[in-house]
Design a protein around this motif. Structure first.
Motif, PDB file in Angstrom:
ATOM      1  N   GLY A  85       0.797  -1.223   0.000  1.00 19.26           N
ATOM      2  CA  GLY A  85       0.000   0.000   0.000  1.00 19.26           C
ATOM      3  C   GLY A  85       0.831   1.275   0.000  1.00 19.26           C
ATOM      4  O   GLY A  85       0.286   2.371   0.118  1.00 19.26           O
ATOM      5  N   LEU A  86       2.152   1.136  -0.129  1.00 17.74           N
ATOM      6  CA  LEU A  86       3.013   2.318  -0.095  1.00 17.74           C
ATOM      7  C   LEU A  86       2.791   3.218  -1.306  1.00 17.74           C
ATOM      8  O   LEU A  86       2.818   4.449  -1.191  1.00 17.74           O
ATOM      9  CB  LEU A  86       4.482   1.913  -0.002  1.00 17.74           C
ATOM     10  N   GLY A  87       2.561   2.624  -2.459  1.00 15.26           N
ATOM     11  CA  GLY A  87       2.299   3.405  -3.664  1.00 15.26           C
ATOM     12  C   GLY A  87       1.034   4.233  -3.528  1.00 15.26           C
ATOM     13  O   GLY A  87       1.006   5.412  -3.896  1.00 15.26           O
ATOM     14  N   SER A  88      -0.008   3.619  -2.975  1.00 19.27           N
ATOM     15  CA  SER A  88      -1.269   4.347  -2.758  1.00 19.27           C
ATOM     16  C   SER A  88      -1.074   5.497  -1.778  1.00 19.27           C
ATOM     17  O   SER A  88      -1.590   6.597  -1.999  1.00 19.27           O
ATOM     18  CB  SER A  88      -2.345   3.411  -2.216  1.00 19.27           C
ATOM     19  N   LYS A  89      -0.337   5.248  -0.706  1.00 24.12           N
ATOM     20  CA  LYS A  89      -0.089   6.304   0.279  1.00 24.12           C
ATOM     21  C   LYS A  89       0.710   7.450  -0.334  1.00 24.12           C
ATOM     22  O   LYS A  89       0.415   8.621  -0.094  1.00 24.12           O
ATOM     23  CB  LYS A  89       0.637   5.731   1.499  1.00 24.12           C
ATOM     24  N   LEU A  90       1.723   7.107  -1.111  1.00 26.62           N
ATOM     25  CA  LEU A  90       2.530   8.127  -1.773  1.00 26.62           C
ATOM     26  C   LEU A  90       1.663   8.944  -2.727  1.00 26.62           C
ATOM     27  O   LEU A  90       1.689  10.179  -2.710  1.00 26.62           O
ATOM     28  CB  LEU A  90       3.701   7.479  -2.517  1.00 26.62           C
ATOM     29  N   MET A  91       0.863   8.271  -3.540  1.00 24.59           N
ATOM     30  CA  MET A  91       0.015   8.964  -4.508  1.00 24.59           C
ATOM     31  C   MET A  91      -0.973   9.887  -3.794  1.00 24.59           C
ATOM     32  O   MET A  91      -1.178  11.033  -4.217  1.00 24.59           O
ATOM     33  CB  MET A  91      -0.725   7.954  -5.388  1.00 24.59           C
ATOM     34  N   LYS A  92      -1.579   9.434  -2.710  1.00 26.24           N
ATOM     35  CA  LYS A  92      -2.545  10.269  -1.975  1.00 26.24           C
ATOM     36  C   LYS A  92      -1.882  11.535  -1.430  1.00 26.24           C
ATOM     37  O   LYS A  92      -2.453  12.622  -1.501  1.00 26.24           O
ATOM     38  CB  LYS A  92      -3.190   9.472  -0.844  1.00 26.24           C
ATOM     39  N   LYS A  93      -0.682  11.392  -0.871  1.00 26.12           N
ATOM     40  CA  LYS A  93       0.023  12.575  -0.344  1.00 26.12           C
ATOM     41  C   LYS A  93       0.368  13.556  -1.451  1.00 26.12           C
ATOM     42  O   LYS A  93       0.255  14.773  -1.283  1.00 26.12           O
ATOM     43  CB  LYS A  93       1.292  12.164   0.403  1.00 26.12           C
ATOM     44  N   VAL A  94       0.796  13.034  -2.593  1.00 27.92           N
ATOM     45  CA  VAL A  94       1.165  13.888  -3.713  1.00 27.92           C
ATOM     46  C   VAL A  94      -0.065  14.601  -4.270  1.00 27.92           C
ATOM     47  O   VAL A  94      -0.022  15.802  -4.559  1.00 27.92           O
ATOM     48  CB  VAL A  94       1.916  13.072  -4.787  1.00 27.92           C
ATOM     49  N   ILE A  95      -1.177  13.896  -4.395  1.00 26.51           N
ATOM     50  CA  ILE A  95      -2.412  14.526  -4.880  1.00 26.51           C
ATOM     51  C   ILE A  95      -2.855  15.624  -3.914  1.00 26.51           C
ATOM     52  O   ILE A  95      -3.246  16.718  -4.338  1.00 26.51           O
ATOM     53  CB  ILE A  95      -3.517  13.472  -5.108  1.00 26.51           C
ATOM     54  N   LYS A  96      -2.756  15.360  -2.624  1.00 31.07           N
ATOM     55  CA  LYS A  96      -3.109  16.384  -1.629  1.00 31.07           C
ATOM     56  C   LYS A  96      -2.222  17.614  -1.798  1.00 31.07           C
ATOM     57  O   LYS A  96      -2.697  18.756  -1.735  1.00 31.07           O
ATOM     58  CB  LYS A  96      -2.974  15.814  -0.213  1.00 31.07           C
ATOM     59  N   ARG A  97      -0.940  17.409  -2.033  1.00 30.83           N
ATOM     60  CA  ARG A  97      -0.009  18.515  -2.231  1.00 30.83           C
ATOM     61  C   ARG A  97      -0.402  19.346  -3.468  1.00 30.83           C
ATOM     62  O   ARG A  97      -0.370  20.574  -3.435  1.00 30.83           O
ATOM     63  CB  ARG A  97       1.414  17.972  -2.385  1.00 30.83           C
ATOM     64  N   ILE A  98      -0.760  18.671  -4.528  1.00 27.21           N
ATOM     65  CA  ILE A  98      -1.144  19.357  -5.765  1.00 27.21           C
ATOM     66  C   ILE A  98      -2.402  20.193  -5.534  1.00 27.21           C
ATOM     67  O   ILE A  98      -2.486  21.342  -5.975  1.00 27.21           O
ATOM     68  CB  ILE A  98      -1.322  18.336  -6.911  1.00 27.21           C
ATOM     69  N   GLU A  99      -3.358  19.638  -4.789  1.00 25.42           N
ATOM     70  CA  GLU A  99      -4.572  20.390  -4.444  1.00 25.42           C
ATOM     71  C   GLU A  99      -4.231  21.616  -3.601  1.00 25.42           C
ATOM     72  O   GLU A  99      -4.765  22.703  -3.831  1.00 25.42           O
ATOM     73  CB  GLU A  99      -5.563  19.496  -3.692  1.00 25.42           C
ATOM     74  N   GLU A 100      -3.321  21.436  -2.631  1.00 27.55           N
ATOM     75  CA  GLU A 100      -2.915  22.557  -1.771  1.00 27.55           C
ATOM     76  C   GLU A 100      -2.295  23.694  -2.572  1.00 27.55           C
ATOM     77  O   GLU A 100      -2.418  24.864  -2.196  1.00 27.55           O
ATOM     78  CB  GLU A 100      -1.907  22.080  -0.716  1.00 27.55           C
ATOM     79  N   LYS A 101      -1.632  23.362  -3.662  1.00 29.65           N
ATOM     80  CA  LYS A 101      -1.011  24.385  -4.510  1.00 29.65           C
ATOM     81  C   LYS A 101      -2.035  25.045  -5.456  1.00 29.65           C
ATOM     82  O   LYS A 101      -1.670  25.936  -6.219  1.00 29.65           O
ATOM     83  CB  LYS A 101       0.118  23.779  -5.339  1.00 29.65           C
ATOM     84  N   GLY A 102      -3.300  24.611  -5.391  1.00 29.55           N
ATOM     85  CA  GLY A 102      -4.356  25.242  -6.174  1.00 29.55           C
ATOM     86  C   GLY A 102      -4.558  24.675  -7.570  1.00 29.55           C
ATOM     87  O   GLY A 102      -5.319  25.237  -8.360  1.00 29.55           O
ATOM     88  N   PHE A 103      -3.922  23.571  -7.874  1.00 28.57           N
ATOM     89  CA  PHE A 103      -4.094  22.941  -9.179  1.00 28.57           C
ATOM     90  C   PHE A 103      -5.348  22.066  -9.144  1.00 28.57           C
ATOM     91  O   PHE A 103      -5.671  21.482  -8.105  1.00 28.57           O
ATOM     92  CB  PHE A 103      -2.872  22.097  -9.529  1.00 28.57           C
ATOM     93  N   ASN A 104      -6.063  21.972 -10.273  1.00 24.83           N
ATOM     94  CA  ASN A 104      -7.280  21.156 -10.297  1.00 24.83           C
ATOM     95  C   ASN A 104      -7.244  20.039 -11.338  1.00 24.83           C
ATOM     96  O   ASN A 104      -8.245  19.358 -11.553  1.00 24.83           O
ATOM     97  CB  ASN A 104      -8.527  22.028 -10.470  1.00 24.83           C
TER      98      ASN A 104
END
Length: 160
Positions: A85-104
């Motif tokens: 499940g490490l790949g899923s966890k990594l992807m979720k954190k990265v997606i959250k980061r992208i959202e925080e930067k205002g990208f959609n």
């Protein structure tokens, strides 16, 4: 396991066995803050066992445009650590980061014939095929020109 934003020095360490132009391209991108390098680190050994790169902007605007669309590439988890499940966890954190930067919007590249990864990305919401290409703007020659590669697909995920 620790998931974190990594540094240019982490790239140097991870890619220590080569001095390819692509390595230098990635280091420069991290130093200039156009690329964020995310890693999964084994806390005991401090070994980097996974990676994923965010490009905020790209020469190929179908990938990333510096405004609302980011591009992901080089998503890897070392074989011995897969299936946890490490790949899923990594992807979720990265997606959250992208959202925080205002990208959609987020795009991701995947080898044209890798049905397993295509299905996994589709399940994660990367379900709109934008194009198939052979020009890899993130794999460069000595002059910094993009190399032709095997065909790969670019998929899009729209964020809320």
């Amino acid at each position: 396991m620790n998931i974190r934003i990594a540094t240019a020095d982490d790239i140097r360490s991870l890619w220590s066995d080569n001095n390819l132009p692509t390595k230098n391209y990635f280091i420069k991108g991290v130093e200039e803050e156009n690329i964020e390098f995310w890693t999964v680190e084994d806390e005991e050994s401090k070994k980097l066992i996974g990676e994923l790169y965010i490009f905020w902007d790209s020469e190929d605007k179908d990938e990333a445009n510096g405004v609302n669309r980011a591009y992901l590439c080089a998503f890897r988890i070392e074989k011995d650590y897969q299936g946890r499940g490490l790949g899923s966890k990594l992807m979720k954190k990265v997606i959250k980061r992208i959202e925080e930067k205002g990208f959609n919007e987020i795009t991701i590249g995947v080898d044209d014939n890798d049905e397993k990864l295509i299905n996994m990305y589709n399940a994660w919401g990367f379900d709109t095929h934008i194009k198939t290409t052979t020009i890899d703007y993130h794999n460069v020659d000595d002059a910094g020109n993009p190399l032709k590669d095997d065909p790969y697909r670019i998929y899009l995920k729209k964020l809320k």
